[in-house]
Design a protein around this motif. Structure first.
Motif, PDB file in Angstrom:
ATOM      1  N   ARG A 581       0.830  -1.194   0.000  1.00 45.00           N
ATOM      2  CA  ARG A 581       0.000   0.000   0.000  1.00 45.00           C
ATOM      3  C   ARG A 581       0.873   1.257   0.000  1.00 45.00           C
ATOM      4  O   ARG A 581       0.540   2.261  -0.622  1.00 45.00           O
ATOM      5  N   VAL A 585       0.923   4.460  -2.488  1.00 38.83           N
ATOM      6  CA  VAL A 585       0.890   5.854  -2.048  1.00 38.83           C
ATOM      7  C   VAL A 585       2.045   6.634  -2.659  1.00 38.83           C
ATOM      8  O   VAL A 585       1.880   7.751  -3.173  1.00 38.83           O
ATOM      9  N   THR A 588       1.570   7.167  -6.366  1.00 38.06           N
ATOM     10  CA  THR A 588       0.551   8.193  -6.586  1.00 38.06           C
ATOM     11  C   THR A 588       1.120   9.574  -6.300  1.00 38.06           C
ATOM     12  O   THR A 588       0.868  10.534  -7.033  1.00 38.06           O
ATOM     13  N   GLN A 627      -9.915   2.153   2.255  1.00 39.58           N
ATOM     14  CA  GLN A 627      -8.614   2.137   1.591  1.00 39.58           C
ATOM     15  C   GLN A 627      -8.368   3.453   0.861  1.00 39.58           C
ATOM     16  O   GLN A 627      -7.261   3.992   0.878  1.00 39.58           O
ATOM     17  N   VAL A 631      -5.294   5.988   1.475  1.00 40.04           N
ATOM     18  CA  VAL A 631      -4.352   6.349   0.403  1.00 40.04           C
ATOM     19  C   VAL A 631      -4.329   7.862   0.205  1.00 40.04           C
ATOM     20  O   VAL A 631      -3.261   8.477   0.118  1.00 40.04           O
ATOM     21  N   SER A 634      -2.566   9.597   2.995  1.00 39.73           N
ATOM     22  CA  SER A 634      -1.111   9.402   2.924  1.00 39.73           C
ATOM     23  C   SER A 634      -0.510  10.244   1.805  1.00 39.73           C
ATOM     24  O   SER A 634       0.554  10.849   1.970  1.00 39.73           O
TER      25      SER A 634
END
Lengths: 1076, 438
Positions: A581, A585, A588, A627, A631, A634
C-alpha cells in the motif's frame, strides 16, 4: 411358456472388394444372441461373394444386386427380403463385433426404449483406441466426435447415453422405425446416410443411444481412402464432395421453413467465407466441393422438395426441440477460429499442414484448411493433445522466442517512430519549456518565493522536487528528462499495461495489452502536443491501477499472497500488505506531483471498483472507501507542500487538478469514447480501440469476467467523468481531461487483452454464437490497430511540431526595461506554461523577462495576489474596462500573448487549434492602451502602451507617471534621492528595497504592489530589492523530502544501513513494526 | 442489487452522459459588440468619427446618463498621424456637453474614455443629423445609400482610435457592378488617426453605392458622410448584411421623398420585397431584383401606389443578405440613414437638444416582446406584439418628446429595433438610428 428374444436381422452390405467380409461374418456368427439372422447384400461386382459367405456363415442369406447404388439403397433393398424382424442390424463389411455386441445392443434398446442403438467403435487394428461413441451434430449437419483423436479406451466413455448420430458401421435400428422413415435415403449412397437417417429418427421422436458395452471394431476403409466410393452417380465425386452435398441436403430438408431459411443463409455465408479463404490457399478441390455442393442441391431440387413434402409424415419434434439435441453454434467455424488464433492464418486456410493428421478423420479433409472446417472434431484439444511443445506457427505467439521477437519488432518500430525526438530541438509547446539547472530546480522546490503570476510566497510545488530527484539520476543533465518522457513514457505505459493484466491473462494476451497501449491514441497525441505532464500520468497509471486492484483484493489480480509481517525498514517489508500500500501511495504521490489529476484518476479506480463491487459483489474483502481514505490521506502527507497550497487556495482549490478548457474546444463525446484529443485516433480507425475493448468485455467469461467488469466500470466512470468535466457540468472541478482519458485508454487496452485471453480459454467451453463472432472481430480490430500506428511512424516525432507559437515571438522584450512580464492567455491545454483559470477556455499565466522557462512549469492552485491579473482580464472580457493595459501595468506586464494553438500549423503539420473565448478577442480590440503588434492565424501579441517596467521609478514627465528602473529585474539601479519606486512583485511584505544599504519605507499601490519611498539624501542612490521571507517553505520541503527518504528506507534500506554500521538488531521479524 | 445490474447501470450512465454531451454542444459565444447595457463597469470608451472641417460638419455631444458625475478623457485625433489633443472633462450627472475638435487636420475622430459607464456620445451635424458613436471598433462593415453624383460629396471616414495600426480593404457595389479600386486595397490607418476616402474619386457618378470594408488588422470606427449642399448626413452602416430590415419611420408626406436603397454584396441575384404599412391604407408590396454586386432602389415616396400620409412602417425582406439604407429628402437635397438591426438594447440620446418628432419601437420577432424603457430613475415596462411597431410615446407617455433626455430601451431578446426622426418640415427628413447593442 417359451420366451424368445426379439429377432434381429443383420444386414451386411458387401461391396467388392470386401477383404474383411469373412471376419465380419465370422464375428456375427459367433454372437451369443440366438435370434440373429444374417443377410448379406452384395452389390456391384459380387460374383464371388456367395461362396465366401457360405464358407463362413452357411446359414446366411445372400442377396445380390445388379448394380452398386450405394449402402443406403442396398440396405433398403435387403430389408425388403426380411419378414418378422424386430430389429435390423446394419453392418459394413469391414467390421468386427465382439461376441456379445448384438445382445448388448438389443438389451440397450429395450432398456432405453431407443429406436437406434450404436455400439462403441474402436480401431480395427488397435482395439484400445476409440473411434466413436456416438456423435453430435450442429444445425448444419456437421458432426462432431465425442472422443478425441487417438483416445485410449480406458472405460471412460462407458456410459450409456443419448447421442445425435449413430455413426455407420454397425447400427441397430428398430424395424418399425425403419419402416416409418422409409429406410435410408438412396439419394445418399455413402458418407452421410447415417447422419440423414439419425436426423430423421430424431425428428420422429426416436431415441438414439450409444451402448458402450457393445464393442465393434471398424476398419473404416472407405473413409480412410483404402477403397473408392464406387456407387452409381458418385464416380466423379470425391469424399469431400459427397460429404458436403449430403450435409447440405440434410440441412436443407431437416428443418421447418424458418429454420431452413436461417440455416441455409448462414451456411451460404460460411461457404462463401470458406470459398474465399480456400481460393487464397489455392485449394481447388475445396473450392470445387463448395461450389459443387450447392450445384448438386439445386440440380436435385425435385428430390429435395420430395423429402420436404414427406417430412410432416414422421415429424414429432419441433425444430426448437431438435436444436436442443444438437450442439450450439457451427462446428467448423469454431474450429477455423480456434486454428486461426492458435496456429495462425496460414494453417487455418490450409497452407501449412497439421503436424499429425487426426486419426479419426483419416481423410484429406483433415489437413490444413480441412482441419479447421471438416467435421471431424480434432482441433479443440489439438494443442494439448499432440502439439504440446511444438514449434513454429503452431505456437503462434505462445512461445517465448516468438514473443520476444514481437517485442523486438515493437521496440524497433517505436525507435523509428521517435527517432527525431532524441536529438532534435524541442519546441516550446505543451510543457516542453526548457528546464532550469539541477541546482535551480532544487531551489524552486525549497524557494520561499516563486515568480508565478505576480509572485507568490506559497510553498514550492513538489513537482520540482520530483524533477530534481530525477535530475540526480541523469547527473544533472536536466535536458534529458523531457526527451526521456517523450521517448519512454508510452513504452513504459505499454509495459505497465502488460503488467496490469499479469496473472489474469496469458503472456500472449499481455503482449497484446502492451501493444494496444503502445498504439493507443492518447499517448501518441500527448507526445505530439509536448504534454510531458500527461505523459507522466500515461506511464504511471498502469502501475497505479494494478496496485489499486491489488489493494482492493479484486479476485485474480494478485498472484502471490502478501508476505508475512515484517518490521518497517527490514527486507521483506515491501512484500507485506502495508508495504504494497505504501508503494501505491508513493507512486501516486510521485506521479501526482507532476500531474495532480493522476490523484483523481486513482480515486476513479477506487470508486469504480467500489461501484462494481456494490452492484456485483465478489470475494474481495478490502473496504474500498476505507482504503481510499487511507491512500488519499497518505498522499496528502507525501505531497505536503501541494496540500498546503491547495488548502490555501480556497475556491480555487479544485483547480489543482487542472484548469477549465473551453467547452467549444474540448473533444466531442465520440472523441472521448475513442480516447483521443485532437491528434491521433480521430478517423474511423479510432473506433477500433473501444471496439476491441467492448468485444473483449463481452467475450470474457469465468474469473476474468470479474476483473473485466471492474475495469469496465472504471473505464465507464472515467469516460463519464471526462465528459462531465469537459462540459463543466461539475463546476470548478475540471481535472486534466487528458489524464482521465489516459485512464480510460488504459482500461480499453486491458479489456482488449482480456478478450484475447477469453479467446484462448473461455470460448472453448461455449457453443458457437455471437461470442465467436465477437472474438473474430476482436482479433481483426487489434490487428487493424497497427495500421494507423505504422502510418504515424514515418514522421519520426509523432507530429510534435518543430517549433511552437511562443518561441517564434522574438520581440517580446520592451525597449529600455529592466524587467518585464509577459501575460499568456489561451486555452490551458495549449499554453506553454501552467496558469490559472480566468473562465472556461481561458487561462492566464505570466513569464518573467521573456519566454516561459523551468520556473513556470508548475503553478500553485492558489492564485493569491495574482488575482489582480485574472480580474483585470475578466473585466476586459466582460466589457467592463477599456484600460486593460493600465490595469496590468503595475504588474510589469509589457506584452500580452493570446494563443489559439500551441504550434503555428505550417503545411504538413497537424496543429491543434483551441480558440480563446471570442469575447476576449473582441475585448482586446476595444482596449485603448493595447496595441496589436502581431497577429497570425493562431496567435496575437498586444503591447501594453502603459507599461512602465516591472520595477519602476515615479517620473512626472512620463505619461503614466513612472519609468522603468533599468538594470535588472530585482530593482538594482540608481535613482534620484527622494524617488518613489514601485515593484510589481507580490507579496509586498516579502521584499524590501535597500537604498544604499538602508531599507526604504514601504507602502502599497493598487492594494498589492510594494511602493518604496527613498529618503532624500541629496544624491542619487543605488537600490536593490531583497527578498526577506522566513524560509518556512524550505522547512516544509525539507520535511517532505525527509518523509520520502524515511519511507524509502522502509523498503529494507534501514536494515542494510544498520548492517553497514554493524548494529543489526536480532529478531526483527514478526512481532514488531507494521503488520498486514 | 444483484450481479445483473452492473452492466445495465454502467451502460445507462455512459449512454445518458454521452447523449447529453452530444445533444448539448456548447459553442464559443459571440461577444456583444457594444457594452451599453453593462453596469458596474470600470471604464468605457466611445469612438466618434465623421467629424470634418468646413460648414455643415459638426461636433460631438457627450451625454452622461448616470446619476454621478464622470471624468471623461477626450482625445482628438485627426488625419495627421501623431497629431492629438487631449482634454479632461468633468461631466455632471445627467449633463450634456459638446466637443468640437480643435486639433489640426481635415477630418477628425474623438475618443472619450470614461472612468465608468453611462456616458454616450453622438456625432451631430448642424442640421440635426446625428450618428451614435461606437463603443468598439469593427472588423467588417457594410453600408449603402451614399451617392457620388454631381453635387453630392460622399466621404468614408475611417477612424482608428486604438494604438494599433489598422489595415483595411474597401470594395463597392454599384449599378454597373463590382468595384475594387486598387487605391482602396490594403489601406493603412495609423494608430490614433483618421483616414478619409472621398469616394467620388474612385467610384464615379453613382446614385447609390454599396460599400464593404474588411479590416484585415486592428479595428476601426467607420462612418460614411454624405454632404449634399448644406445637408450633412451620416451612414453608420452595419457589421454585416441582413435579410430583413425594419424601417418604421419612412416619411410619405407631401414634398418629401423617401426611398430604400439596397446593395447586394453577393454573387447571386437577390429578390427584395418591401411590405409597406401605412395607417389604414392597403399598400401593395414593392419589390426589386438586385443583381450580383449591384444596388437597387425602392421608392416609397413619391409613389403612385402609396398615398401621401404620415410615416410608413416598411419591412424589407431579401432572399439573401443585403445592405440597406433609407434616403430621405426634399427639394434642398437628401439625407441618408442606416436602419437599425435587431438588438437587445437601444440608447436614445437627444444629441441636438431639439427632441424627436417620433420614436418607433419595433418588435421584429413573431412573438410578443417585453420591452423596458428607462430614463434616469423612471422605468416603464410594456409588451410589444410580434411584428409590431409602437410609438415610444404610447409606451411611455411621460417621456413626452424626450427633449434633453437619454432613454434606454431594452428587451430580453435580440428582436428590438428603435428608430427616431427629428422634428423637421416636411416631417421625417432626418432619421436617427440610436446606438444599439449590435
Amino acid at each position: 411358456m417359451e420366451t424368445r428374444a426379439p429377432a434381429v436381422v443383420a444386414v451386411v452390405v458387401a461391396t467388392d472388394p470386401c477383404p474383411y467380409l469373412e471376419v465380419t461374418l465370422a464375428s456375427l456368427v459367433g454372437q451369443d444372441y440366438g435370434e440373429l439372422s444374417i443377410l448379406v447384400v452384395a452389390h456391384g461386382d459380387a460374383e464371388g461373394v456367395a461362396p465366401r459367405v457360405a464358407a463362413v456363415a452357411p446359414a446366411a442369406f445372400v442377396r445380390v444386386l445388379a448394380e452398386n447404388r450405394g449402402f443406403a439403397a442396398a440396405c433398403n433393398d435387403g430389408v425388403l427380403a426380411v419378414e418378422g424382424a424386430t430389429f435390423y442390424l446394419f453392418c459394413h463389411d469391414d467390421v468386427r463385433l465382439d461376441p456379445d455386441a448384438v445382445r448388448q445392443l438389443v438389451e440397450a434398446a429395450f432398456r432405453t426404449n431407443a429406436g437406434v442403438v450404436t455400439p462403441k467403435v474402436v480401431a480395427y487394428d488397435d482395439p484400445v483406441t476409440l473411434l466413436h461413441v456416438g456423435q453430435t451434430s450442429d444445425r448444419y449437419g456437421v458432426v462432431r466426435e465425442r472422443v478425441q483423436p487417438g483416445e485410449i479406451d480406458d472405460g471412460q466413455q462407458d456410459l450409456e447415453r443419448d447421442v445425435f448420430v449413430a455413426p455407420g458401421g454397425v447400427t441397430l435400428v428398430r424395424a418399425d422405425l425403419f419402416v416409418a422413415l422409409q429406410g435410408f435415403d438412396p439419394l445418399i449412397p455413402a458418407l452421410g446416410e447415417d447422419l440423414d437417417f439419425c436426423w430423421r429418427a430424431q425428428l420422429a421422436g426416436a431415441r438414439i443411444v450409444v451402448a458402450p458395452a457393445a464393442r465393434v471394431a471398424h476398419r473404416e476403409s472407405l473413409a480412410a481412402g483404402e477403397r473408392a466410393v464406387s456407387a452409381v452417380g458418385t464416380r466423379r465425386a470425391s469424399r469431400q464432395d459427397l460429404q458436403r452435398r449430403h450435409r447440405l441436403l440434410v440441412a436443407a430438408t431437416g428443418w421447418g421453413l424458418f429454420e431452413t431459411v436461417v440455416t441455409l443463409a448462414t451456411q451460404l455465408v460460411f461457404d462463401v467465407a470458406e470459398l474465399v479463404i480456400a481460393a487464397l490457399g489455392r485449394d481447388g478441390d475445396r473450392v470445387g466441393a463448395i461450389v459443387g455442393s450447392w450445384r448438386w442441391i439445386l440440380r436435385n431440387g425435385r428430390r429435395v422438395r420430395e423429402r420436404r413434402r414427406r417430412r410432416p409424415s414422421y415429424v414429432v419434434l419441433s425444430d426448437r426441440d431438435l436444436r436442443r439435441l444438437q450442439v450450439a453454434g457451427a462446428n467448423r467455424v469454431r474450429r477455423f477460429l480456434s486454428t486461426l488464433v492458435r496456429d495462425g492464418f496460414d494453417r487455418a486456410r490450409g497452407i501449412l499442414p497439421l503436424e499429425e493428421p487426426p486419426e479419426a478423420g483419416g481423410e484429406d479433409d483433415g489437413v490444413g484448411f480441412a482441419a479447421a472446417f471438416a467435421e471431424e472434431e480434432a482441433f479443440d484439444e489439438y494443442v494439448e493433445s499432440h502439439v504440446a511443445g511444438a514449434r513454429g506457427p503452431a505456437t503462434w505467439l505462445t512461445g517465448y522466442r516468438a514473443q520476444m521477437a514481437l517485442v523486438v519488432v515493437l521496440v524497433l518500430a517505436w525507435l523509428i517512430g521517435v527517432r527525431n525526438l532524441v536529438a532534435m530541438h524541442l519546441p516550446l509547446v505543451g510543457r516542453l519549456a526548457p528546464l532550469d539547472s539541477w541546482w535551480t530546480t532544487w531551489r524552486h522546490f525549497f524557494a520561499s518565493w516563486s515568480p508565478a503570476g505576480v509572485g507568490t510566497g506559497t510553498p514550492g510545488m513538489p513537482g520540482y522536487g520530483v524533477l530534481a530527484i530525477a535530475g540526480t539520476f541523469v547527473l544533472g543533465r536536466m535536458g534529458i528528462l523531457p526527451r526521456l518522457a517523450l521517448v519512454a513514457a508510452v513504452p513504459l505505459a505499454a509495459y505497465g499495461t502488460s503488467r496490469l493484466v499479469r496473472g489474469v491473462v496469458s503472456n500472449r494476451a499481455r503482449l497484446v495489452a502492451g501493444f494496444v497501449a503502445l498504439v493507443s491514441p492518447i499517448g501518441l497525441t500527448m507526445i505530439g502536443q509536448g504534454r510531458i505532464d500527461v505523459l507522466t500520468a500515461v506511464a504511471g497509471l498502469p502501475f497505479l491501477v494494478r496496485r489499486v486492484l491489488e489493494v482492493l483484493d479484486v479476485p485474480g489480480v494478485r498472484t502471490a499472497p502478501y508476505g508475512e509481517a515484517v518490521a518497517f525498514g527490514y527486507p521483506g517489508w515491501r512484500q507485506t500488505r502495508a508495504g504494497q500500500r505504501t508503494i501505491l501511495v508513493m507512486l501516486t504521490a510521485i506521479v501526482g506531483a507532476l500531474a495532480p489529476a493522476t490523484i483523481v484518476a486513482v480515486v476513479v479506480v477506487f470508486v469504480g471498483v467500489a461501484v462494481a463491487r456494490w452492484l456485483a459483489p465478489d470475494d474481495g474483502r478490502a473496504r474500498p472507501w476505507r482504503q481510499l481514505g487511507a491512500v488519499l490521506g497518505s498522499v496528502a502527507v507525501f505531497l505536503l507542500p501541494l496540500t498546503v497550497d491547495t488548502v490555501l487556495a480556497g475556491r480555487r482549490a479544485l483547480g489543482v487538478f487542472g484548469a477549465a478548457r473551453g467547452p467549444w474546444a474540448v473533444p466531442s463525446f465520440a472523441d472521448l469514447a475513442r480516447a483521443t484529443d485532437g491528434g491521433f485516433g480521430q478517423g474511423w480507425w479510432g473506433w477500433l480501440l473501444p471496439a476491441a475493448a467492448l468485444l473483449g468485455l463481452v467475450v470474457t467469461r469465468g474469473p476474468r469476467r470479474v476483473v473485466a467488469s471492474r475495469l469496465a466500470t472504471v473505464g465507464a466512470l472515467a469516460l463519464v467523468l471526462a465528459t462531465l468535466t469537459s462540459r463543466h457540468w461539475l463546476g470548478s472541478f475540471t481535472p486534466n481531461l487528458d489524464v482521465i482519458e489516459a485512464l480510460y485508454a488504459l482500461v480499453l487496452a486491458a479489456l482488449a487483452a482480456l478478450g484475447v485471453a477469453a479467446l484462448e480459454e473461455d470460448l472453448r467451453t461455449v457453443g458457437f454464437g455471437w461470442r465467436q463472432w465477437s472474438a473474430g472481430a476482436l482479433v481483426v480490430a487489434i490487428l487493424a490497430l497497427a495500421l494507423p500506428f505504422v502510418g504515424a511512424l514515418g514522421g519520426g516525432r509523432f507530429d510534435l511540431p518543430p517549433t511552437g507559437v511562443a518561441e517564434s515571438m522574438n520581440a517580446l522584450a520592451p525597449v529600455g526595461a529592466g524587467g518585464f512580464r509577459v501575460l499568456w492567455l489561451g486555452d490551458p491545454s495549449i499554453l506553454p506554461l501552467a496558469g490559472w483559470t480566468v473562465e472556461p477556455g481561458l487561462a492566464a499565466a505570466t513569464s518573467t523577462n521573456g519566454l516561459p522557462g523551468g520556473a513556470t512549469l508548475f503553478t500553485p492552485p492558489d492564485s493569491g495576489t495574482s488575482d489582480v491579473i485574472l480580474q483585470a482580464v475578466s473585466l476586459a472580457v466582460h466589457q467592463r474596462t477599456v484600460r486593460l493595459g493600465a490595469l496590468l501595468a503595475t504588474a510589469g506586464i509589457s506584452t500580452i500573448v493570446v494563443m489559439d494553438a500551441a504550434a503555428p500549423g505550417a503545411p504538413g503539420q497537424r496543429a491543434v487549434v483551441r480558440p480563446v473565448p471570442a469575447a476576449l478577442t473582441a475585448a482586446l480590440l476595444r482596449q485603448t492602451d493595447l496595441a496589436l503588434t502581431l497577429r497570425t492565424r493562431v496567435a496575437a501579441i498586444y503591447t501594453n502602451q502603459d507599461f512602465h517596467g516591472l520595477v519602476s521609478v515615479a517620473d512626472p514627465r512620463s505619461p503614466s507617471g513612472y519609468r522603468p528602473l533599468t538594470g535588472s529585474t530585482f530593482g538594482v539601479g540608481t535613482v534620484p534621492a527622494g524617488s518613489t519606486v514601485v515593484a510589481g512583485l507580490a507579496p509586498a511584505g516579502a521584499f524590501a528595497l535597500e537604498a544604499n544599504g538602508r531599507s526604504a519605507t514601504r507602502s502599497t499601490i493598487d492594494g498589492w504592489a510594494p511602493r518604496y519611498t527613498i529618503n532624500r539624501y541629496g544624491r542619487p542612490v543605488t537600490t536593490q530589492l531583497v527578498l526577506r521571507q522566513f524560509p518556512l517553505n524550505g522547512v516544509l520541503a525539507l520535511f517532505t523530502l525527509a518523509l520520502w527518504a524515511v519511507v524509502w528506507l522502509g523498503f529494507g534500506w534501514a536494515s542494510r544501513l544498520e548492517q553497514l554500521v554493524g548494529r543489526r538488531r536480532p529478531g526483527h521479524r514478526a512481532g514488531r513494526g507494521t503488520r498486514d | 442489487m444483484t450481479r445483473r445490474w452492473l452492466a445495465p447501470v454502467v451502460a445507462a450512465a455512459v449512454v445518458a452522459t454521452g447523449a447529453a454531451a452530444t445533444l448539448i454542444r456548447p459553442t464559443n459565444p459571440r461577444p456583444s459588440t457594444n457594452g451599453i447595457t453593462v453596469t458596474g463597469v470600470e471604464s468605457t470608451a466611445t469612438f466618434c468619427g465623421g467629424l470634418g472641417t468646413g460648414p455643415g460638419l459638426g461636433w460631438v455631444t457627450l451625454t452622461n446618463s448616470a446619476d454621478v458625475a464622470r471624468t471623461v478623457a477626450v482625445r482628438e485625433d485627426s488625419t495627421i498621424p501623431g497629431r492629438h489633443r487631449e482634454v479632461v472633462l468633468h461631466l455632471g450627472a445627467h449633463r450634456t456637453q459638446r466637443v468640437r475638435p480643435a486639433v489640426a487636420g481635415s477630418w477628425f475622430g474623438v475618443t472619450a474614455i470614461v472612468n465608468g459607464g453611462g456616458v454616450s456620445a453622438s456625432t451631430v451635424a448642424p442640421d440635426g443629423a446625428s450618428a451614435p458613436c461606437a463603443s468598439s471598433g469593427v472588423t467588417s462593415w457594410d453600408a449603402t445609400g451614399l451617392a457620388t453624383t454631381v453635387g453630392s460629396y460622399a466621404t468614408l471616414v475611417l477612424y482608428n482610435p486604438l494604438p494599433t495600426e489598422a489595415v483595411a480593404s474597401l470594395t463597392a457595389q454599384t449599378a454597373t457592378g463590382f468595384l475594387a479600386p486598387a487605391a482602396y486595397q490594403g489601406l493603412s490607418v495609423p494608430g490614433e488617426s483618421v483616414l478619409a476616402l472621398p469616394l467620388a474619386k474612385r467610384v464615379v457618378d453613382q446614385a447609390s453605392v454599396g460599400l464593404r470594408l474588411r479590416v484585415l488588422r486592428g479595428a476601426l470606427s467607420v462612418v460614411g458622410v454624405e454632404r449634399v449642399g448644406a445637408l450633412v448626413s451620416y451612414d453608420t452602416g452595419a457589421t454585416a448584411p441582413h435579410t430583413a430590415w425594419a424601417l418604421p419611420l419612412v416619411t410619405t408626406v407631401r414634398n418629401a421623398a423617401s426611398a430604400i436603397v439596397v446593395a447586394n454584396p453577393g454573387p447571386g441575384t437577390v429578390a427584395v420585397r418591401a411590405a409597406v404599412s401605412l395607417g389604414s391604407f392597403s399598400v401593395p408590396t414593392q419589390s426589386v431584383d438586385v443583381g450580383p454586386f449591384s444596388v437597387g432602389r425602392i421608392t416609397i415616396s413619391p409613389n403612385s401606389a402609396i398615398p401621401a400620409h404620415a410615416y410608413a412602417d416598411v419591412r424589407v425582406h431579401a432572399s439573401a443578405p443585403v445592405s440597406a439604407a433609407l434616403v430621405t429628402g426634399d427639394a434642398s437635397g437628401w439625407l441618408v440613414s442606416t436602419p437599425g438591426v435587431p438588438s437587445r438594447a437601444y440608447l436614445i440620446s437627444d444629441a441636438t437638444g431639439r427632441g424627436f418628432d417620433a420614436v418607433a419601437v419595433v418588435n421584429t420577432s413573431a412573438h410578443s416582446l417585453d420591452v423596458t424603457v428607462s430614463s434616469g430613475s423612471a422605468q416603464v415596462h410594456a409588451i410589444v406584439a410580434g411584428e409590431q411597431s409602437v410609438n415610444l410615446r404610447r409606451l411611455a407617455p411621460q417621456l413626452d418628446h424626450l427633449r434633453g433626455r437619454t432613454v434606454l430601451v431594452s428587451a430580453p431578446r435580440n428582436a428590438l429595433v428603435v428608430s427616431a426622426t427629428l422634428p423637421t418640415r416636411p416631417a421625417g427628413l432626418v432619421v436617427v438610428t440610436p446606438l444599439h447593442g449590435g
